[in-house]
Scaffold this motif. Structure first.
Motif, mmCIF file in Angstrom:
data_model
loop_
_atom_site.group_PDB
_atom_site.id
_atom_site.type_symbol
_atom_site.label_atom_id
_atom_site.label_comp_id
_atom_site.label_asym_id
_atom_site.label_seq_id
_atom_site.Cartn_x
_atom_site.Cartn_y
_atom_site.Cartn_z
ATOM 1 N N GLU A 169 -20.550 -16.441 -26.445
ATOM 2 C CA GLU A 169 -21.361 -17.096 -25.420
ATOM 3 C C GLU A 169 -21.400 -18.602 -25.630
ATOM 4 O OE1 GLU A 169 -24.346 -13.242 -24.967
ATOM 5 O OE2 GLU A 169 -25.092 -15.109 -25.803
ATOM 6 N N PHE A 170 -21.510 -19.020 -26.889
ATOM 7 C CA PHE A 170 -21.544 -20.451 -27.178
ATOM 8 C C PHE A 170 -20.224 -21.106 -26.779
ATOM 9 C CE2 PHE A 170 -21.179 -24.294 -29.676
ATOM 10 C CZ PHE A 170 -22.455 -24.831 -29.620
ATOM 11 N N HIS A 208 -20.659 -11.507 -20.889
ATOM 12 C CA HIS A 208 -21.089 -12.756 -21.530
ATOM 13 C C HIS A 208 -21.742 -13.697 -20.523
ATOM 14 C CE1 HIS A 208 -19.421 -11.665 -25.311
ATOM 15 N NE2 HIS A 208 -18.158 -11.823 -24.987
ATOM 16 N N VAL A 209 -21.168 -13.801 -19.332
ATOM 17 C CA VAL A 209 -21.732 -14.685 -18.310
ATOM 18 C C VAL A 209 -23.099 -14.180 -17.868
ATOM 19 C CG1 VAL A 209 -21.462 -15.478 -15.922
ATOM 20 C CG2 VAL A 209 -19.528 -15.590 -17.493
ATOM 21 N N THR A 210 -23.225 -12.874 -17.703
ATOM 22 C CA THR A 210 -24.532 -12.304 -17.333
ATOM 23 C C THR A 210 -25.578 -12.638 -18.391
ATOM 24 O OG1 THR A 210 -23.525 -10.479 -16.099
ATOM 25 C CG2 THR A 210 -25.781 -10.159 -16.874
ATOM 26 N N LYS A 215 -30.222 -16.543 -20.135
ATOM 27 C CA LYS A 215 -30.728 -17.485 -21.127
ATOM 28 C C LYS A 215 -30.967 -18.891 -20.573
ATOM 29 C CE LYS A 215 -28.597 -14.797 -24.800
ATOM 30 N NZ LYS A 215 -27.555 -14.671 -25.831
ATOM 31 N N ILE A 216 -30.275 -19.253 -19.477
ATOM 32 C CA ILE A 216 -30.445 -20.623 -18.988
ATOM 33 C C ILE A 216 -30.955 -20.711 -17.552
ATOM 34 C CG2 ILE A 216 -28.534 -21.328 -20.493
ATOM 35 C CD1 ILE A 216 -26.930 -21.932 -17.929
ATOM 36 N N LYS A 227 -22.221 -20.309 -11.585
ATOM 37 C CA LYS A 227 -21.998 -19.697 -10.281
ATOM 38 C C LYS A 227 -20.681 -18.929 -10.237
ATOM 39 C CE LYS A 227 -24.780 -22.970 -7.631
ATOM 40 N NZ LYS A 227 -24.832 -23.837 -6.430
ATOM 41 N N THR A 228 -20.717 -17.825 -9.532
ATOM 42 C CA THR A 228 -19.512 -17.029 -9.323
ATOM 43 C C THR A 228 -18.685 -17.630 -8.200
ATOM 44 O OG1 THR A 228 -20.642 -15.001 -10.026
ATOM 45 C CG2 THR A 228 -18.618 -14.751 -8.736
ATOM 46 N N VAL A 229 -17.411 -17.800 -8.451
ATOM 47 C CA VAL A 229 -16.467 -18.200 -7.405
ATOM 48 C C VAL A 229 -15.659 -16.950 -7.074
ATOM 49 C CG1 VAL A 229 -14.588 -19.753 -6.760
ATOM 50 C CG2 VAL A 229 -16.373 -20.552 -8.323
#
Length: 241
Positions: A169-170, A208-210, A215-216, A227-229
């Motif tokens: 994730e980092f 990971h994106v979810t 978290k942010i 954002k999803t493209v």
């Protein structure tokens, strides 16, 4: 020498792994229970953890989540469980890689080395994004200071609060932040966080994106930053929350 902690209760498999890795110039300690792993985490201070999901005293996925809360050391799951759902669960709990038994020792070594390369102090990106690693700045932060990435401590700070984050994730967040507004395909994100032998696929990128959104983002279901493209991948918008 790099240190490997093996959490494996099967004596034959555990000692075979230990013998092989010692011959490959790793310093190795093996424990058989989740409780013993926490003692080893403090006294042995491993550089990478090999975690079996079937243990006598606790569920391996739960242990993975607990270990991730205590350390940012890469966690490589080694398990007989080979279903996609098991892999996704492990990645969601903080694992950085997943290797199904039986596996070759050469592949195990390659995956361990890949994790060690990515966890080294010097930031590493995919070749197309190498310019981001040339910056000497230790902390990446937004002009409003609402979001900060501490590169030395590998820490994500959101609104002055430290947020727990996995190694993968980092790496994704660091890449997003280095190139705000750039659309990254899932393949580009995969190449940015894995070694050539690591088990990372498009589904694990979505996981990971979810987790990063949780978290942010103020509202993860309506993300304003990651954002999803559709049909391509993801991009990061540096907006004041």
């Amino acid at each position: 020498m790099q240190k490997v902690l093996i959490i494996e209760d099967d004596t034959i498999i555990g000692e075979m792994l230990k013998l092989y890795l010692c011959e490959e110039n790793f310093t190795v300690q093996r424990v058989e229970t989740g409780q013993d792993s926490f003692d080893a985490l403090n006294t042995f201070t491993p550089d990478v953890i090999l975690l079996d999901l079937i243990l006598p005293d606790m569920d391996g996925a739960d242990l993975c989540k607990l270990l991730r809360h205590h350390t940012q050391v890469p966690i490589l799951v080694i398990s007989m469980k080979n279903k996609v759902t098991d892999r996704i669960q492990a990645l969601s709990c903080g694992a950085d890689d997943y290797l199904c038994k039986p596996f070759s020792m050469q592949e195990l070594k390659a995956r361990i080395n890949a994790q060690l390369r990515r966890s080294s102090p010097q930031p590493t990106y995919a070749p197309n994004f190498a310019a981001a690693s040339s910056s000497p700045v230790a902390t990446l932060s937004a002009p409003t200071q609402w979001l900060q990435l501490d590169l030395e401590r590998r820490t994500l700070i959101v609104k002055d609060q430290v947020v727990e984050i996995t190694f993968s994730e980092f790496e994704i967040m660091k890449l997003f932040y280095s190139f705000p507004g750039k659309v990254f395909s899932r393949d580009e994100l995969i190449n940015a966080i894995r070694g050539i032998d690591s088990y990372v696929n498009e589904r694990s990128i979505d996981v990971h994106v979810t987790n990063l959104r949780k978290k942010i983002e103020y509202n993860p279901k309506q993300p304003q930053h990651i954002k999803t493209v559709w049909g391509v991948g993801y991009k990061f918008e540096l907006l004041v929350p």
